[in-house]
Design a protein around this motif. Sequence first.
Motif, PDB file in Angstrom:
ATOM      1  N   THR A  12       0.810  -1.215   0.000  1.00 22.67           N
ATOM      2  CA  THR A  12       0.000   0.000   0.000  1.00 22.67           C
ATOM      3  C   THR A  12       0.845   1.269   0.000  1.00 22.67           C
ATOM      4  O   THR A  12       0.311   2.381  -0.064  1.00 22.67           O
ATOM      5  CB  THR A  12      -0.958   0.010   1.207  1.00 22.67           C
ATOM      6  N   ASP A  13       2.164   1.120   0.074  1.00 27.27           N
ATOM      7  CA  ASP A  13       3.078   2.250  -0.112  1.00 27.27           C
ATOM      8  C   ASP A  13       3.879   2.104  -1.399  1.00 27.27           C
ATOM      9  O   ASP A  13       4.784   2.902  -1.668  1.00 27.27           O
ATOM     10  CB  ASP A  13       4.045   2.372   1.071  1.00 27.27           C
ATOM     11  N   ALA A  14       3.547   1.078  -2.180  1.00 28.69           N
ATOM     12  CA  ALA A  14       4.277   0.826  -3.426  1.00 28.69           C
ATOM     13  C   ALA A  14       3.266   0.563  -4.546  1.00 28.69           C
ATOM     14  O   ALA A  14       2.671   1.501  -5.061  1.00 28.69           O
ATOM     15  CB  ALA A  14       5.246  -0.345  -3.235  1.00 28.69           C
ATOM     16  N   ALA A  15       3.054  -0.695  -4.899  1.00 26.38           N
ATOM     17  CA  ALA A  15       2.187  -1.038  -6.029  1.00 26.38           C
ATOM     18  C   ALA A  15       0.744  -0.591  -5.826  1.00 26.38           C
ATOM     19  O   ALA A  15       0.030  -0.288  -6.789  1.00 26.38           O
ATOM     20  CB  ALA A  15       2.232  -2.543  -6.285  1.00 26.38           C
ATOM     21  N   TYR A  16       0.304  -0.528  -4.558  1.00 25.26           N
ATOM     22  CA  TYR A  16      -1.082  -0.153  -4.279  1.00 25.26           C
ATOM     23  C   TYR A  16      -1.179   1.211  -3.596  1.00 25.26           C
ATOM     24  O   TYR A  16      -2.105   1.467  -2.833  1.00 25.26           O
ATOM     25  CB  TYR A  16      -1.760  -1.240  -3.446  1.00 25.26           C
ATOM     26  N   ALA A  17      -0.248   2.092  -3.881  1.00 28.95           N
ATOM     27  CA  ALA A  17      -0.319   3.480  -3.436  1.00 28.95           C
ATOM     28  C   ALA A  17      -0.879   4.333  -4.575  1.00 28.95           C
ATOM     29  O   ALA A  17      -0.372   4.286  -5.698  1.00 28.95           O
ATOM     30  CB  ALA A  17       1.062   3.988  -3.033  1.00 28.95           C
ATOM     31  N   PHE A  18      -1.921   5.099  -4.292  1.00 29.00           N
ATOM     32  CA  PHE A  18      -2.576   5.941  -5.291  1.00 29.00           C
ATOM     33  C   PHE A  18      -2.742   7.344  -4.719  1.00 29.00           C
ATOM     34  O   PHE A  18      -3.437   7.542  -3.720  1.00 29.00           O
ATOM     35  CB  PHE A  18      -3.932   5.356  -5.691  1.00 29.00           C
ATOM     36  N   GLN A  19      -2.087   8.310  -5.342  1.00 32.03           N
ATOM     37  CA  GLN A  19      -2.028   9.675  -4.833  1.00 32.03           C
ATOM     38  C   GLN A  19      -3.199  10.498  -5.343  1.00 32.03           C
ATOM     39  O   GLN A  19      -3.394  10.657  -6.547  1.00 32.03           O
ATOM     40  CB  GLN A  19      -0.722  10.330  -5.272  1.00 32.03           C
ATOM     41  N   ARG A 159      -1.616 -11.430  -6.321  1.00 33.00           N
ATOM     42  CA  ARG A 159      -2.681 -11.409  -7.321  1.00 33.00           C
ATOM     43  C   ARG A 159      -3.267 -10.011  -7.462  1.00 33.00           C
ATOM     44  O   ARG A 159      -2.928  -9.095  -6.721  1.00 33.00           O
ATOM     45  CB  ARG A 159      -3.781 -12.393  -6.921  1.00 33.00           C
ATOM     46  N   VAL A 160      -4.161  -9.857  -8.443  1.00 29.52           N
ATOM     47  CA  VAL A 160      -4.940  -8.625  -8.571  1.00 29.52           C
ATOM     48  C   VAL A 160      -6.134  -8.762  -7.637  1.00 29.52           C
ATOM     49  O   VAL A 160      -7.009  -9.598  -7.866  1.00 29.52           O
ATOM     50  CB  VAL A 160      -5.411  -8.415 -10.025  1.00 29.52           C
ATOM     51  N   PRO A 161      -6.191  -7.979  -6.571  1.00 33.26           N
ATOM     52  CA  PRO A 161      -7.226  -8.208  -5.553  1.00 33.26           C
ATOM     53  C   PRO A 161      -8.585  -7.645  -5.974  1.00 33.26           C
ATOM     54  O   PRO A 161      -8.663  -6.628  -6.665  1.00 33.26           O
ATOM     55  CB  PRO A 161      -6.694  -7.436  -4.343  1.00 33.26           C
ATOM     56  N   PRO A 162      -9.674  -8.283  -5.555  1.00 32.53           N
ATOM     57  CA  PRO A 162     -11.006  -7.698  -5.746  1.00 32.53           C
ATOM     58  C   PRO A 162     -11.233  -6.576  -4.736  1.00 32.53           C
ATOM     59  O   PRO A 162     -11.019  -6.759  -3.538  1.00 32.53           O
ATOM     60  CB  PRO A 162     -11.952  -8.875  -5.497  1.00 32.53           C
ATOM     61  N   GLN A 163     -11.646  -5.424  -5.225  1.00 34.17           N
ATOM     62  CA  GLN A 163     -11.839  -4.276  -4.331  1.00 34.17           C
ATOM     63  C   GLN A 163     -12.849  -4.578  -3.232  1.00 34.17           C
ATOM     64  O   GLN A 163     -12.654  -4.201  -2.073  1.00 34.17           O
ATOM     65  CB  GLN A 163     -12.299  -3.053  -5.142  1.00 34.17           C
ATOM     66  N   ALA A 164     -13.936  -5.282  -3.586  1.00 32.34           N
ATOM     67  CA  ALA A 164     -14.990  -5.543  -2.613  1.00 32.34           C
ATOM     68  C   ALA A 164     -14.515  -6.394  -1.446  1.00 32.34           C
ATOM     69  O   ALA A 164     -15.066  -6.310  -0.350  1.00 32.34           O
ATOM     70  CB  ALA A 164     -16.176  -6.233  -3.306  1.00 32.34           C
ATOM     71  N   ALA A 165     -13.488  -7.221  -1.658  1.00 36.01           N
ATOM     72  CA  ALA A 165     -13.041  -8.140  -0.620  1.00 36.01           C
ATOM     73  C   ALA A 165     -11.763  -7.687   0.078  1.00 36.01           C
ATOM     74  O   ALA A 165     -11.313  -8.361   1.005  1.00 36.01           O
ATOM     75  CB  ALA A 165     -12.820  -9.535  -1.221  1.00 36.01           C
ATOM     76  N   THR A 166     -11.184  -6.559  -0.329  1.00 35.12           N
ATOM     77  CA  THR A 166      -9.898  -6.136   0.249  1.00 35.12           C
ATOM     78  C   THR A 166      -9.831  -4.629   0.525  1.00 35.12           C
ATOM     79  O   THR A 166      -8.759  -4.111   0.816  1.00 35.12           O
ATOM     80  CB  THR A 166      -8.736  -6.504  -0.700  1.00 35.12           C
ATOM     81  N   TRP A 167     -10.969  -3.945   0.460  1.00 35.07           N
ATOM     82  CA  TRP A 167     -10.934  -2.476   0.522  1.00 35.07           C
ATOM     83  C   TRP A 167     -10.371  -1.963   1.841  1.00 35.07           C
ATOM     84  O   TRP A 167      -9.736  -0.907   1.877  1.00 35.07           O
ATOM     85  CB  TRP A 167     -12.326  -1.893   0.281  1.00 35.07           C
ATOM     86  N   TRP A 168     -10.607  -2.672   2.943  1.00 33.18           N
ATOM     87  CA  TRP A 168     -10.103  -2.231   4.247  1.00 33.18           C
ATOM     88  C   TRP A 168      -8.591  -2.075   4.186  1.00 33.18           C
ATOM     89  O   TRP A 168      -8.032  -1.055   4.596  1.00 33.18           O
ATOM     90  CB  TRP A 168     -10.527  -3.253   5.289  1.00 33.18           C
ATOM     91  N   LYS A 169      -7.917  -3.065   3.647  1.00 37.03           N
ATOM     92  CA  LYS A 169      -6.466  -3.001   3.521  1.00 37.03           C
ATOM     93  C   LYS A 169      -6.051  -1.940   2.499  1.00 37.03           C
ATOM     94  O   LYS A 169      -5.107  -1.171   2.730  1.00 37.03           O
ATOM     95  CB  LYS A 169      -5.935  -4.372   3.088  1.00 37.03           C
ATOM     96  N   LEU A 170      -6.760  -1.893   1.380  1.00 42.23           N
ATOM     97  CA  LEU A 170      -6.382  -0.995   0.285  1.00 42.23           C
ATOM     98  C   LEU A 170      -6.559   0.484   0.629  1.00 42.23           C
ATOM     99  O   LEU A 170      -5.937   1.340  -0.005  1.00 42.23           O
ATOM    100  CB  LEU A 170      -7.192  -1.331  -0.969  1.00 42.23           C
ATOM    101  N   PHE A 171      -7.390   0.803   1.613  1.00 44.27           N
ATOM    102  CA  PHE A 171      -7.585   2.207   1.990  1.00 44.27           C
ATOM    103  C   PHE A 171      -6.263   2.864   2.402  1.00 44.27           C
ATOM    104  O   PHE A 171      -6.084   4.065   2.237  1.00 44.27           O
ATOM    105  CB  PHE A 171      -8.600   2.322   3.133  1.00 44.27           C
ATOM    106  N   GLU A 172      -5.335   2.085   2.965  1.00 47.51           N
ATOM    107  CA  GLU A 172      -4.035   2.650   3.349  1.00 47.51           C
ATOM    108  C   GLU A 172      -3.251   3.138   2.139  1.00 47.51           C
ATOM    109  O   GLU A 172      -2.387   4.002   2.251  1.00 47.51           O
ATOM    110  CB  GLU A 172      -3.208   1.604   4.102  1.00 47.51           C
TER     111      GLU A 172
END
Length: 320
Positions: A12-19, A159-172
């Motif tokens: 979430t600070d690299a591949a899954y960081a979105f500014q 993997r490419v995660p599903p947003q609906a099942a991983t959003w809590w983690k992805l919010f970071e």
Amino acid sequence: MLIRYSDWKKPTDAAYAFQLRAAFSPEIPATGLQSDIRAVAREVLGADEADRFEKRIHRWSGPENVVGDAGEKPYEGQQLTFEERPWRGAISMRDMDSVLRGNVLVMRGHSGQADYLLRDHHMLDVALYHYRTTGDLPRALFHADRHSDWCKDSYLEARVPPQAATWWKLFEGLKRPEDSAPVLTEQDIFFTTAKAEPSSRMTGRDVGFSTLVPWFVDTSELHWSQVLARPGVVEADWVSLDLDYFQPAPQLRLSGGLLRDPRFHGMMEGARVRVFVLSPQFTNGGDKIDPWEIQGSVHSSLRLLNLLRQLPGKVRLQHP
């Protein structure tokens, strides 16, 4: 090559960081206007970041119910459209059908409170749309669900995660425009769950992931009464309610007390954003549904949704 621990970055600070960008003027669309969340993402993230967002995070498609003699499947498309609707107390069956078809309905009250009605739990999409229309971002979120929607770093890396099942983690990974801090950390999301014992009347099978939460969350302290007692929880400015937390009837017997609690009433009244998620595939119990179809009663979901939206107020629950 030796990699120092200090150089390691979480996904979430690299591949899954979105500014998020600050260079736009928030604007609430006119009533009736529909917005494609992919276009919204390009406005608030920029073209390159939005393209990466689309490639890195998967959106669920809807239930595959066959409707009518022609064999149509009207609900299987992705949830991509946000539609502004007038604020009103009761949601209709026509509204429910629109949501099942993948339209997120957005209703705003005179106080500025916004209600979002979703089919699938795509919370990052809600954050992007709300930021584009108001410029506001959450400070803390109360989340009631039969599933935690959290995952480990290893899952994101594999993997490419599903947003609906991983959003809590992805919010970071969603970063604020002013200082690149996470919009929400894991500590800013207060999760409560309840899970009824499976019965012969419930569909689906139990895969055991309902209480997968960060390491610092005590899984023995997830009952709604315990969560509401924690410091800062009742001041959460975003509330997320998944209808499978309250359905079917055995679930309501576990979680119905939340609907009577005055602390929860105050939270529902004061929240700037309230998110209601149908999760129609899961509303009759079980964690994995095969086939991928609506499992619970749509009429029951409609009654529950209207009760939740009218809180605080007189609550009368019956347990079949």
